[in-house]
Design a protein around this motif. Structure first.
Motif, PDB file in Angstrom:
ATOM      1  N   ARG A  96      31.069  21.458  25.395  1.00  0.00           N
ATOM      2  CA  ARG A  96      31.605  21.294  26.716  1.00  0.00           C
ATOM      3  C   ARG A  96      31.422  19.946  27.472  1.00  0.00           C
ATOM      4  O   ARG A  96      32.080  19.497  27.892  1.00  0.00           O
ATOM      5  CB  ARG A  96      31.265  22.493  27.472  1.00  0.00           C
ATOM      6  CG  ARG A  96      31.918  22.556  28.852  1.00  0.00           C
ATOM      7  CD  ARG A  96      33.299  22.459  28.690  1.00  0.00           C
ATOM      8  NE  ARG A  96      33.888  21.739  30.252  1.00  0.00           N
ATOM      9  CZ  ARG A  96      34.634  23.047  31.047  1.00  0.00           C
ATOM     10  NH1 ARG A  96      34.929  24.011  30.578  1.00  0.00           N
ATOM     11  NH2 ARG A  96      34.996  22.545  31.995  1.00  0.00           N
ATOM     12  N   LEU A  97      30.140  19.661  27.312  1.00  0.00           N
ATOM     13  CA  LEU A  97      29.482  18.590  28.007  1.00  0.00           C
ATOM     14  C   LEU A  97      30.058  17.351  27.329  1.00  0.00           C
ATOM     15  O   LEU A  97      30.462  16.352  27.848  1.00  0.00           O
ATOM     16  CB  LEU A  97      27.671  18.348  27.752  1.00  0.00           C
ATOM     17  CG  LEU A  97      27.254  19.419  28.781  1.00  0.00           C
ATOM     18  CD1 LEU A  97      25.690  19.420  28.253  1.00  0.00           C
ATOM     19  CD2 LEU A  97      27.483  19.077  30.375  1.00  0.00           C
ATOM     20  N   ALA A 125      33.094  17.039  25.688  1.00  0.00           N
ATOM     21  CA  ALA A 125      34.449  17.160  26.299  1.00  0.00           C
ATOM     22  C   ALA A 125      34.495  16.425  27.619  1.00  0.00           C
ATOM     23  O   ALA A 125      35.510  16.158  27.912  1.00  0.00           O
ATOM     24  CB  ALA A 125      35.238  18.570  26.160  1.00  0.00           C
ATOM     25  N   ASP A 126      33.469  16.857  28.304  1.00  0.00           N
ATOM     26  CA  ASP A 126      33.683  16.430  29.706  1.00  0.00           C
ATOM     27  C   ASP A 126      33.207  14.776  29.991  1.00  0.00           C
ATOM     28  O   ASP A 126      33.077  14.367  31.222  1.00  0.00           O
ATOM     29  CB  ASP A 126      32.848  17.254  30.750  1.00  0.00           C
ATOM     30  CG  ASP A 126      33.452  18.618  30.818  1.00  0.00           C
ATOM     31  OD1 ASP A 126      34.663  18.591  30.836  1.00  0.00           O
ATOM     32  OD2 ASP A 126      32.783  19.526  31.495  1.00  0.00           O
ATOM     33  N   HIS A 144      30.068  13.613  28.928  1.00  0.00           N
ATOM     34  CA  HIS A 144      28.566  13.166  28.876  1.00  0.00           C
ATOM     35  C   HIS A 144      27.896  12.651  27.550  1.00  0.00           C
ATOM     36  O   HIS A 144      28.662  13.339  26.403  1.00  0.00           O
ATOM     37  CB  HIS A 144      27.869  14.450  29.464  1.00  0.00           C
ATOM     38  CG  HIS A 144      28.322  14.647  30.855  1.00  0.00           C
ATOM     39  ND1 HIS A 144      27.899  14.134  31.945  1.00  0.00           N
ATOM     40  CD2 HIS A 144      29.156  15.695  31.340  1.00  0.00           C
ATOM     41  CE1 HIS A 144      28.508  14.718  32.805  1.00  0.00           C
ATOM     42  NE2 HIS A 144      29.235  15.656  32.641  1.00  0.00           N
TER      43      HIS A 144
END
Length: 69
Positions: free
Chosen positions: A20-21, A23-24, A26
């Motif tokens: 998730r990170l 994908a965002d 980071h």
């Protein structure tokens, strides 16, 4: 770009957090006993202070998420 360290990021909830990170947008460093093939992974035991200091040396860290366990 923010750098986030995820302990336990090699599998399970930690891996989901890593995905998730990333994908965002980071940059994510993984610390895990079973880090797998990820190029940003370090094999270290989170209960070993010296191992953690060595794994994190030289990194500018914005956040740490502890999912090891």
């Amino acid at each position: 770009m923010k750098t986030v360290v995820v302990t336990g990021g090699g599998s399970g909830i930690g891996l989901a957090v890593v995905e998730r990170l990333r994908a965002d947008g980071h940059r994510v460093a993984i610390i895990d006993l079973n880090a797998g093939e990820d190029e940003h992974a370090q094999v270290a035991d989170v209960t070993d202070r010296a191992a953690m200091e060595a794994a994190l040396a030289g990194q500018h860290i914005t956040a740490v998420i502890h999912a090891a366990g």
